[in-house]
Write a protein that holds these residues in place. Sequence first.
Motif, PDB file in Angstrom:
ATOM      1  N   GLY A 185     -48.257  46.220   9.011  1.00  0.00           N
ATOM      2  CA  GLY A 185     -47.778  48.270   9.596  1.00  0.00           C
ATOM      3  C   GLY A 185     -45.751  48.138   8.630  1.00  0.00           C
ATOM      4  N   VAL A 186     -47.002  49.390   8.202  1.00  0.00           N
ATOM      5  CA  VAL A 186     -44.942  48.915   7.174  1.00  0.00           C
ATOM      6  C   VAL A 186     -44.336  49.489   7.630  1.00  0.00           C
ATOM      7  CG1 VAL A 186     -44.096  49.069   4.863  1.00  0.00           C
ATOM      8  CG2 VAL A 186     -45.827  48.211   4.789  1.00  0.00           C
ATOM      9  N   PRO A 187     -43.155  48.971   7.843  1.00  0.00           N
ATOM     10  CA  PRO A 187     -42.051  49.499   9.270  1.00  0.00           C
ATOM     11  C   PRO A 187     -41.177  50.486   7.652  1.00  0.00           C
ATOM     12  CG  PRO A 187     -41.829  47.787   9.665  1.00  0.00           C
ATOM     13  CD  PRO A 187     -42.462  47.412   8.667  1.00  0.00           C
ATOM     14  N   GLY A 188     -41.276  50.489   6.854  1.00  0.00           N
ATOM     15  CA  GLY A 188     -40.651  51.677   5.498  1.00  0.00           C
ATOM     16  C   GLY A 188     -39.838  51.135   4.880  1.00  0.00           C
ATOM     17  N   PHE A 189     -40.347  51.073   3.968  1.00  0.00           N
ATOM     18  CA  PHE A 189     -39.177  50.561   2.520  1.00  0.00           C
ATOM     19  C   PHE A 189     -38.582  51.254   2.191  1.00  0.00           C
ATOM     20  CE2 PHE A 189     -43.634  48.253   0.513  1.00  0.00           C
ATOM     21  CZ  PHE A 189     -43.247  46.487   1.436  1.00  0.00           C
ATOM     22  N   ALA A 190     -37.570  51.343   1.151  1.00  0.00           N
ATOM     23  CA  ALA A 190     -36.505  51.531   0.789  1.00  0.00           C
ATOM     24  C   ALA A 190     -36.727  52.639  -0.035  1.00  0.00           C
ATOM     25  CB  ALA A 190     -35.291  50.390  -0.007  1.00  0.00           C
ATOM     26  N   HIS A 191     -36.010  53.964   0.285  1.00  0.00           N
ATOM     27  CA  HIS A 191     -36.528  54.707  -1.544  1.00  0.00           C
ATOM     28  C   HIS A 191     -37.092  54.418  -2.825  1.00  0.00           C
ATOM     29  CE1 HIS A 191     -35.621  58.300  -2.920  1.00  0.00           C
ATOM     30  NE2 HIS A 191     -36.260  58.990  -2.418  1.00  0.00           N
ATOM     31  N   PRO A 192     -38.088  55.620  -2.641  1.00  0.00           N
ATOM     32  CA  PRO A 192     -39.082  54.980  -4.350  1.00  0.00           C
ATOM     33  C   PRO A 192     -38.157  54.761  -5.519  1.00  0.00           C
ATOM     34  CG  PRO A 192     -39.796  56.728  -2.460  1.00  0.00           C
ATOM     35  CD  PRO A 192     -38.694  56.824  -2.331  1.00  0.00           C
ATOM     36  N   LEU A 193     -36.805  55.744  -5.268  1.00  0.00           N
ATOM     37  CA  LEU A 193     -36.312  55.252  -6.237  1.00  0.00           C
ATOM     38  C   LEU A 193     -35.644  53.631  -6.421  1.00  0.00           C
ATOM     39  CD1 LEU A 193     -33.867  58.766  -7.008  1.00  0.00           C
ATOM     40  CD2 LEU A 193     -35.817  57.677  -7.987  1.00  0.00           C
ATOM     41  N   VAL A 194     -35.163  53.294  -4.954  1.00  0.00           N
ATOM     42  CA  VAL A 194     -34.927  52.183  -5.161  1.00  0.00           C
ATOM     43  C   VAL A 194     -35.319  50.848  -5.004  1.00  0.00           C
ATOM     44  CG1 VAL A 194     -33.312  50.582  -3.787  1.00  0.00           C
ATOM     45  CG2 VAL A 194     -32.452  53.223  -3.064  1.00  0.00           C
ATOM     46  N   ALA A 195     -36.467  51.154  -4.430  1.00  0.00           N
ATOM     47  CA  ALA A 195     -38.284  49.955  -4.706  1.00  0.00           C
ATOM     48  C   ALA A 195     -39.431  50.422  -4.902  1.00  0.00           C
ATOM     49  CB  ALA A 195     -37.948  49.573  -3.320  1.00  0.00           C
ATOM     50  N   PRO A 196     -39.168  51.007  -6.594  1.00  0.00           N
ATOM     51  CA  PRO A 196     -40.474  51.726  -6.905  1.00  0.00           C
ATOM     52  C   PRO A 196     -41.349  50.249  -6.766  1.00  0.00           C
ATOM     53  CG  PRO A 196     -38.930  50.905  -8.603  1.00  0.00           C
ATOM     54  CD  PRO A 196     -38.319  50.639  -7.380  1.00  0.00           C
ATOM     55  N   ALA A 197     -41.221  49.386  -7.440  1.00  0.00           N
ATOM     56  CA  ALA A 197     -42.066  48.507  -7.219  1.00  0.00           C
ATOM     57  C   ALA A 197     -43.316  48.144  -6.144  1.00  0.00           C
ATOM     58  CB  ALA A 197     -41.450  46.921  -7.857  1.00  0.00           C
ATOM     59  N   GLU A 198     -42.003  48.215  -4.930  1.00  0.00           N
ATOM     60  CA  GLU A 198     -42.306  47.936  -3.919  1.00  0.00           C
ATOM     61  C   GLU A 198     -43.376  48.988  -2.673  1.00  0.00           C
ATOM     62  OE1 GLU A 198     -39.718  47.477  -4.471  1.00  0.00           O
ATOM     63  OE2 GLU A 198     -38.677  45.760  -3.218  1.00  0.00           O
ATOM     64  N   TRP A 199     -43.519  50.400  -3.669  1.00  0.00           N
ATOM     65  CA  TRP A 199     -43.885  51.116  -3.016  1.00  0.00           C
ATOM     66  C   TRP A 199     -45.967  51.750  -3.857  1.00  0.00           C
ATOM     67  CZ3 TRP A 199     -43.954  53.938   0.557  1.00  0.00           C
ATOM     68  CH2 TRP A 199     -42.953  54.774   1.642  1.00  0.00           C
ATOM     69  N   LYS A 200     -45.262  50.649  -5.373  1.00  0.00           N
ATOM     70  CA  LYS A 200     -46.660  50.780  -6.031  1.00  0.00           C
ATOM     71  C   LYS A 200     -47.508  49.845  -5.678  1.00  0.00           C
ATOM     72  CE  LYS A 200     -47.769  50.428 -10.949  1.00  0.00           C
ATOM     73  NZ  LYS A 200     -47.179  49.722 -13.032  1.00  0.00           N
ATOM     74  N   GLU A 201     -46.404  48.877  -5.371  1.00  0.00           N
ATOM     75  CA  GLU A 201     -47.364  47.247  -5.127  1.00  0.00           C
ATOM     76  C   GLU A 201     -48.540  48.138  -3.227  1.00  0.00           C
ATOM     77  OE1 GLU A 201     -49.128  43.993  -4.728  1.00  0.00           O
ATOM     78  OE2 GLU A 201     -47.998  44.519  -5.649  1.00  0.00           O
ATOM     79  N   LEU A 202     -48.005  48.979  -3.105  1.00  0.00           N
ATOM     80  CA  LEU A 202     -48.654  49.418  -1.744  1.00  0.00           C
ATOM     81  C   LEU A 202     -50.480  49.858  -1.849  1.00  0.00           C
ATOM     82  CD1 LEU A 202     -46.397  50.308   0.876  1.00  0.00           C
ATOM     83  CD2 LEU A 202     -47.021  47.966   0.706  1.00  0.00           C
ATOM     84  N   THR A 203     -50.275  49.768  -3.259  1.00  0.00           N
ATOM     85  CA  THR A 203     -52.109  50.944  -3.474  1.00  0.00           C
ATOM     86  C   THR A 203     -52.504  50.397  -4.234  1.00  0.00           C
ATOM     87  OG1 THR A 203     -50.850  51.502  -5.408  1.00  0.00           O
ATOM     88  CG2 THR A 203     -50.914  53.649  -3.615  1.00  0.00           C
ATOM     89  N   ARG A 204     -52.364  49.160  -4.481  1.00  0.00           N
ATOM     90  CA  ARG A 204     -53.062  48.071  -4.813  1.00  0.00           C
ATOM     91  C   ARG A 204     -54.568  47.640  -3.645  1.00  0.00           C
ATOM     92  NH1 ARG A 204     -51.419  41.450  -6.320  1.00  0.00           N
ATOM     93  NH2 ARG A 204     -51.060  41.547  -3.468  1.00  0.00           N
ATOM     94  N   PRO A 205     -55.656  47.975  -4.407  1.00  0.00           N
ATOM     95  CA  PRO A 205     -56.518  47.761  -3.709  1.00  0.00           C
ATOM     96  C   PRO A 205     -56.877  46.560  -2.994  1.00  0.00           C
ATOM     97  CG  PRO A 205     -56.985  49.114  -6.052  1.00  0.00           C
ATOM     98  CD  PRO A 205     -56.031  48.106  -6.207  1.00  0.00           C
ATOM     99  N   GLY A 206     -57.830  46.688  -1.824  1.00  0.00           N
ATOM    100  CA  GLY A 206     -57.730  44.761  -1.022  1.00  0.00           C
ATOM    101  C   GLY A 206     -56.620  44.827  -0.010  1.00  0.00           C
ATOM    102  N   THR A 207     -55.587  45.591  -0.486  1.00  0.00           N
ATOM    103  CA  THR A 207     -54.498  45.491   0.362  1.00  0.00           C
ATOM    104  C   THR A 207     -54.309  45.490   1.753  1.00  0.00           C
ATOM    105  OG1 THR A 207     -52.731  45.222  -1.021  1.00  0.00           O
ATOM    106  CG2 THR A 207     -52.023  45.660   0.918  1.00  0.00           C
ATOM    107  N   PRO A 208     -54.421  44.532   3.130  1.00  0.00           N
ATOM    108  CA  PRO A 208     -54.651  45.100   4.630  1.00  0.00           C
ATOM    109  C   PRO A 208     -54.251  46.184   4.212  1.00  0.00           C
ATOM    110  CG  PRO A 208     -54.238  42.879   4.203  1.00  0.00           C
ATOM    111  CD  PRO A 208     -54.456  43.445   2.821  1.00  0.00           C
ATOM    112  N   LEU A 209     -53.759  47.519   4.518  1.00  0.00           N
ATOM    113  CA  LEU A 209     -52.382  47.806   6.052  1.00  0.00           C
ATOM    114  C   LEU A 209     -52.904  49.010   6.406  1.00  0.00           C
ATOM    115  CD1 LEU A 209     -51.493  49.298   2.302  1.00  0.00           C
ATOM    116  CD2 LEU A 209     -49.834  48.104   3.731  1.00  0.00           C
TER     117      LEU A 209
END
Length: 249
Positions: A21-45
């Motif tokens: 359960g991801v409590p909230g990354f920084a704004h997508p402009l500040v943390a674009p790689a983090e938000w992109k990583e969350l869509t990687r297939p197989g990540t247990p979200l």
Amino acid sequence: MPYLTRTERGTASTGVRTGFGVPGFAHPLVAPAEWKELTRPGTPLHWVVLNVADGPGGRPDPHCLEAAGRLRNAGVRVLGLLDTAYGLRTYGEVISDAHRFLDWYQVDGFLLDRCPADRAAFPEVRRTVTTLQVIRDDAHIVLGHGTHPYPGYAEHADQLVTFSGPWSDYRWSQVAEWTADHPPERFCHFVHGVPRPHLDEALRIARWQGAATIYFTDHTGHGGRAEPWEPMPGYWDDIVSRIGTGVSE
């Protein structure tokens, strides 16, 4: 090893495996790689919290809308962050924020951050949750107490955050006995400052205490309350693989 209150679980699990359960990354402009990583297939979200500006912000943000849309298209549940300020914000303020999250970002539910945990506040929180379930069908509701609350809260939300804090506290924490009446998928643990060598220990504590939704990070908070959760953990790939393979009891 930590001192834990061990109890036999009284309610059978529905088979939900440990996930994030991801409590909230920084704004997508500040943390674009983090938000992109969350869509990687197989990540247990289990879900990801969208926190635009300690809530939905004052107007729609196209970058947050895009990030939330990518997650939902990938089958990931997105929750809007509603700050209750431990009961100091009014019912109307919280519900107004919820409507903005729904209108602007089409969220799937809500995390009530800084949710009161005492019995006196229970009726007002119950009223808020009931309204959220009306304005959004099948809304997934998480109460962000950060500690074990009055047990009645468990009857009016999908999940409770029963621990949120540093590793130095978590490794010696105890679980409330009443949680044994509920399956692990009802509980969430957020822990910051977890050193990489202690990941297995932290995962075992979560399992022993009966929490199926977790978020562990090596980052620590020295400023605002969201600070530890905003960057991706330095050992993200490692913990993803550990959850995927399981950790022995």
